[in-house]
Motif scaffolding. Structure first.
Motif, short mmCIF file in Angstrom:
data_model
loop_
_atom_site.label_atom_id
_atom_site.label_comp_id
_atom_site.label_asym_id
_atom_site.label_seq_id
_atom_site.Cartn_x
_atom_site.Cartn_y
_atom_site.Cartn_z
N MET A 62 0.83 -1.20 0.00
CA MET A 62 0.00 0.00 0.00
C MET A 62 0.88 1.26 0.00
O MET A 62 0.64 2.18 -0.78
CB MET A 62 -0.92 -0.02 1.22
N PHE A 63 1.91 1.29 0.83
CA PHE A 63 2.78 2.47 0.88
C PHE A 63 3.67 2.57 -0.36
O PHE A 63 4.07 3.66 -0.74
CB PHE A 63 3.60 2.49 2.17
N THR A 64 3.96 1.44 -0.99
CA THR A 64 4.66 1.49 -2.28
C THR A 64 3.80 2.22 -3.30
O THR A 64 4.30 3.01 -4.11
CB THR A 64 5.01 0.07 -2.77
N GLY A 65 2.51 1.97 -3.25
CA GLY A 65 1.59 2.68 -4.14
C GLY A 65 1.63 4.18 -3.91
O GLY A 65 1.59 4.96 -4.87
N LEU A 66 1.75 4.60 -2.66
CA LEU A 66 1.85 6.03 -2.35
C LEU A 66 3.12 6.61 -2.95
O LEU A 66 3.11 7.69 -3.54
CB LEU A 66 1.82 6.25 -0.83
N THR A 67 4.22 5.88 -2.83
CA THR A 67 5.49 6.35 -3.39
C THR A 67 5.41 6.46 -4.90
O THR A 67 5.82 7.47 -5.49
CB THR A 67 6.64 5.40 -2.98
N VAL A 68 4.86 5.44 -5.54
CA VAL A 68 4.73 5.46 -7.00
C VAL A 68 3.81 6.60 -7.43
O VAL A 68 4.09 7.32 -8.40
CB VAL A 68 4.22 4.10 -7.53
N ALA A 69 2.74 6.80 -6.69
CA ALA A 69 1.82 7.90 -7.03
C ALA A 69 2.50 9.25 -6.90
O ALA A 69 2.29 10.14 -7.73
CB ALA A 69 0.59 7.84 -6.11
N THR A 70 3.34 9.41 -5.89
CA THR A 70 4.06 10.67 -5.72
C THR A 70 5.10 10.87 -6.82
O THR A 70 5.20 11.96 -7.39
CB THR A 70 4.74 10.71 -4.34
N VAL A 71 5.84 9.81 -7.12
CA VAL A 71 6.89 9.90 -8.13
C VAL A 71 6.32 10.19 -9.51
O VAL A 71 6.88 10.96 -10.29
CB VAL A 71 7.74 8.62 -8.14
N THR A 72 5.17 9.61 -9.83
CA THR A 72 4.59 9.81 -11.16
C THR A 72 3.55 10.93 -11.17
O THR A 72 3.46 11.68 -12.14
CB THR A 72 3.93 8.52 -11.68
N GLY A 73 2.78 11.05 -10.11
CA GLY A 73 1.68 12.01 -10.09
C GLY A 73 2.12 13.45 -10.04
O GLY A 73 1.53 14.31 -10.72
N VAL A 74 3.12 13.76 -9.24
CA VAL A 74 3.56 15.16 -9.13
C VAL A 74 4.11 15.67 -10.47
O VAL A 74 3.70 16.73 -10.94
CB VAL A 74 4.57 15.33 -7.98
N PRO A 75 5.03 14.92 -11.10
CA PRO A 75 5.48 15.41 -12.42
C PRO A 75 4.34 15.46 -13.45
O PRO A 75 4.29 16.40 -14.26
CB PRO A 75 6.55 14.39 -12.83
N LEU A 76 3.44 14.48 -13.41
CA LEU A 76 2.33 14.49 -14.36
C LEU A 76 1.41 15.68 -14.10
O LEU A 76 0.98 16.36 -15.04
CB LEU A 76 1.55 13.17 -14.28
N GLY A 77 1.13 15.95 -12.83
CA GLY A 77 0.31 17.12 -12.50
C GLY A 77 0.98 18.41 -12.92
O GLY A 77 0.33 19.34 -13.41
N THR A 78 2.29 18.48 -12.73
CA THR A 78 3.05 19.66 -13.18
C THR A 78 2.97 19.81 -14.69
O THR A 78 2.74 20.91 -15.21
CB THR A 78 4.52 19.54 -12.74
N PHE A 79 3.13 18.70 -15.40
CA PHE A 79 3.06 18.72 -16.86
C PHE A 79 1.68 19.19 -17.33
O PHE A 79 1.57 20.04 -18.21
CB PHE A 79 3.37 17.33 -17.42
N ILE A 80 0.63 18.65 -16.70
CA ILE A 80 -0.74 19.05 -17.06
C ILE A 80 -0.92 20.55 -16.82
O ILE A 80 -1.48 21.26 -17.65
CB ILE A 80 -1.78 18.22 -16.28
N GLY A 81 -0.44 21.03 -15.66
CA GLY A 81 -0.55 22.45 -15.36
C GLY A 81 0.22 23.32 -16.35
O GLY A 81 -0.24 24.40 -16.72
#
Length: 180
Positions: A62-81
């Motif tokens: 479950m916490f690995t999922g949080l790490t993966v979400a942070t590693v991929t989600g933040v750059p993706l959210g930045t890219f979208i913005g």
């Protein structure tokens, strides 16, 4: 979990469409609180849906999922913005939250053990335990630092002359390094 996810989705939508900075800030704070509660409750659920000898592994996944979400989600959210507007980043997070809400409805078993009554006086004892208070503060400040760093890293890097695409790559590297 359903209530937590509804709050998370609605507060990200509030942040996306907030007409004032105060409402944006309220939406972000309430979404962050929902996220923290989500992780706490999900830890218990992860432990309850597996046999006792697999509980640690379930929580680690479950916490690995949080790490993966942070590693991929933040750059993706930045890219979208960068490609659209900052509001679209919050809409994207709300859509991901909606997927999580639907998954919670269909995938979390209905017959999980219900914890006993909570004695609210126990919270007072927590505040008198110096090691617990210190560990809570370290955790809260550590996560707060990480999210604050992500918030300001893009504009700082832009001010130093990095292109928008370079910022996304740097955020991925930062996330990977922060996950270890």
């Amino acid at each position: 979990m359903i209530g937590i996810m509804i709050v998370f989705v609605s507060e990200n939508l509030l942040a996306a469409f907030a007409p004032t900075f105060v409402l944006l800030l309220i939406g972000r704070i309430l979404a962050a609180l929902a996220h923290g509660i989500f992780m706490s409750v999900l830890t218990i659920i992860a432990a309850d849906v597996v046999i006792p000898t697999r509980r640690a592994s379930a929580i680690a996944i479950m916490f690995t999922g949080l790490t993966v979400a942070t590693v991929t989600g933040v750059p993706l959210g930045t890219f979208i913005g960068q490609q659209t507007s900052w509001k679209m980043s919050f809409i994207f997070i709300a859509v991901i939250g909606l997927v999580g809400l639907i998954a919670s409805i269909f995938l979390i078993p209905r017959q999980l053990p219900v914890p006993g009554k909570v004695n609210l006086r126990g919270f007072g004892r927590i505040t008198t335990s110096k090691p617990l208070v210190v560990s809570f503060l370290i955790t809260a400040l550590g996560y707060g630092e990480t999210f604050a760093a992500y918030t300001y890293l893009s504009p700082i890097l832009n001010n130093f002359g990095f292109s928008a695409s370079a910022v996304v790559v740097i955020l991925i590297i930062y996330g990977v390094m922060g996950g270890y």
